[in-house]
Design a protein around this motif. Structure first.
Motif, PDB file in Angstrom:
ATOM      1  N   GLU A  73       0.835  -1.201   0.000  1.00 34.16           N
ATOM      2  CA  GLU A  73       0.000   0.000   0.000  1.00 34.16           C
ATOM      3  C   GLU A  73       0.876   1.259   0.000  1.00 34.16           C
ATOM      4  N   THR A  74       1.965   1.207   0.757  1.00 34.49           N
ATOM      5  CA  THR A  74       2.908   2.331   0.772  1.00 34.49           C
ATOM      6  C   THR A  74       3.531   2.514  -0.605  1.00 34.49           C
ATOM      7  N   THR A  75       3.909   1.395  -1.226  1.00 36.17           N
ATOM      8  CA  THR A  75       4.498   1.445  -2.566  1.00 36.17           C
ATOM      9  C   THR A  75       3.534   2.065  -3.567  1.00 36.17           C
ATOM     10  N   ARG A  76       2.273   1.678  -3.507  1.00 34.77           N
ATOM     11  CA  ARG A  76       1.277   2.227  -4.420  1.00 34.77           C
ATOM     12  C   ARG A  76       1.156   3.747  -4.247  1.00 34.77           C
ATOM     13  N   ARG A  77       1.174   4.207  -3.006  1.00 30.04           N
ATOM     14  CA  ARG A  77       1.060   5.653  -2.760  1.00 30.04           C
ATOM     15  C   ARG A  77       2.300   6.394  -3.256  1.00 30.04           C
ATOM     16  N   LEU A  78       3.460   5.785  -3.075  1.00 32.63           N
ATOM     17  CA  LEU A  78       4.689   6.415  -3.563  1.00 32.63           C
ATOM     18  C   LEU A  78       4.652   6.566  -5.079  1.00 32.63           C
ATOM     19  N   ARG A  79       4.214   5.533  -5.761  1.00 31.09           N
ATOM     20  CA  ARG A  79       4.140   5.609  -7.233  1.00 31.09           C
ATOM     21  C   ARG A  79       3.121   6.662  -7.670  1.00 31.09           C
ATOM     22  N   SER A  80       2.018   6.764  -6.942  1.00 30.61           N
ATOM     23  CA  SER A  80       1.001   7.756  -7.301  1.00 30.61           C
ATOM     24  C   SER A  80       1.513   9.181  -7.094  1.00 30.61           C
ATOM     25  N   LYS A  81       2.512   9.342  -6.227  1.00 31.34           N
ATOM     26  CA  LYS A  81       3.105  10.655  -5.973  1.00 31.34           C
ATOM     27  C   LYS A  81       4.262  10.952  -6.927  1.00 31.34           C
ATOM     28  N   GLY A  82       4.536  10.013  -7.806  1.00 34.59           N
ATOM     29  CA  GLY A  82       5.583  10.243  -8.797  1.00 34.59           C
ATOM     30  C   GLY A  82       6.962   9.755  -8.401  1.00 34.59           C
ATOM     31  N   VAL A  83       7.073   9.005  -7.312  1.00 36.06           N
ATOM     32  CA  VAL A  83       8.371   8.447  -6.918  1.00 36.06           C
ATOM     33  C   VAL A  83       8.736   7.345  -7.914  1.00 36.06           C
ATOM     34  N   SER A  84       9.870   7.489  -8.579  1.00 38.60           N
ATOM     35  CA  SER A  84      10.210   6.575  -9.670  1.00 38.60           C
ATOM     36  C   SER A  84      11.422   5.696  -9.395  1.00 38.60           C
ATOM     37  N   CYS A  85      12.090   5.893  -8.269  1.00 33.70           N
ATOM     38  CA  CYS A  85      13.279   5.086  -7.989  1.00 33.70           C
ATOM     39  C   CYS A  85      12.896   3.616  -7.777  1.00 33.70           C
ATOM     40  N   PRO A  86      13.835   2.692  -7.951  1.00 34.56           N
ATOM     41  CA  PRO A  86      13.522   1.274  -7.730  1.00 34.56           C
ATOM     42  C   PRO A  86      13.052   1.018  -6.300  1.00 34.56           C
ATOM     43  N   ILE A  87      12.015   0.190  -6.169  1.00 33.85           N
ATOM     44  CA  ILE A  87      11.527  -0.235  -4.860  1.00 33.85           C
ATOM     45  C   ILE A  87      11.695  -1.740  -4.756  1.00 33.85           C
ATOM     46  N   VAL A  88      12.391  -2.168  -3.721  1.00 31.48           N
ATOM     47  CA  VAL A  88      12.647  -3.587  -3.482  1.00 31.48           C
ATOM     48  C   VAL A  88      11.830  -4.032  -2.278  1.00 31.48           C
ATOM     49  N   MET A  89      10.902  -4.946  -2.490  1.00 28.81           N
ATOM     50  CA  MET A  89      10.153  -5.509  -1.370  1.00 28.81           C
ATOM     51  C   MET A  89      11.063  -6.488  -0.637  1.00 28.81           C
TER      52      MET A  89
END
Length: 214
Positions: A73-89
């Motif tokens: 859910e945090t990842t989804r919000r980050l992407r919606s805010k335009g955060v584009s860096c790699p996210i590693v779960m």
């Protein structure tokens, strides 16, 4: 330099958080910030930029209004805010259901908790700068890090080989390339040699073999 190599580690378990940051600093040479919840991660991303984010999954505490976000859910919000860096779960939740959630949320990679320290040290963390690079990985590095435990979630992070021909076409291209080379090699530079060997009893055999190979 420090700002360009800063990563964010998000995990609600302090021991896990601190140990992984120690590994990143020691084996990748990156500076680290940390967050103990999805909400705190969102706050940090409002003020700072990171080259990569490591995200725990299970951080939601229903009875705590300050901890209502899990990792996807945090990842989804980050992407919606335009955060584009790699996210590693980085989590123990690695079954198909969760992998699907991570992909849909926009995560790039999955690094299971419990990955051997030797794999982190030798095969994954030393390549962290490549993970952040737009050029991505070559096939050899991809093979190495996936064998060590890193899972690629997004096709955009796979090696860029889509423009290469398939195996059959590769073979055809290889044959054609070598045919061209052999034809060139039997050109002007070798005509005199062929003429010199014209009366040799094996000359026809040699010429015949070159023709077949070409």
């Amino acid at each position: 330099r420090e700002a360009m190599t800063r990563v964010l580690v998000v995990d609600d378990t302090k021991v896990e958080r601190n140990l992984f940051m120690f590994h990143i600093r020691r084996w990748a040479g990156f500076c680290c910030d940390s967050a103990s919840s999805g909400e705190q991660a969102l706050e940090l991303l409002e003020k700072n930029k990171y080259v990569i984010i490591f995200m725990d999954q299970e951080m939601k505490v229903p009875e705590d209004p300050q901890r209502q976000l899990d990792g996807h859910e945090t990842t989804r919000r980050l992407r919606s805010k335009g955060v584009s860096c790699p996210i590693v779960m980085r989590t123990t939740r690695t079954d198909e259901h969760y992998v699907s959630l991570y992909r849909q949320a926009g995560a790039d990679f999955l690094l299971p908790k419990g990955t051997r320290p030797s794999a982190l040290k030798n095969d994954i963390l030393p390549h962290l700068s490549r993970l952040c690079s737009e050029s991505g990985f070559d096939e050899e590095t991809i093979s190495r890090i996936t064998m060590a435990g890193l899972v690629i979630l997004r096709k955009s992070q796979e090696p860029k080989i889509s423009s290469l021909p398939n195996t059959g076409d590769c073979k055809s291209a290889y044959v054609k390339k070598n045919v061209k080379r052999k034809r060139l090699s039997t050109g002007h530079g070798h005509n005199r040699c062929k003429q010199a060997r014209a009366h040799s009893p094996c000359s026809q055999t040699v010429v015949g073999q070159n023709t077949l190979r070409a």
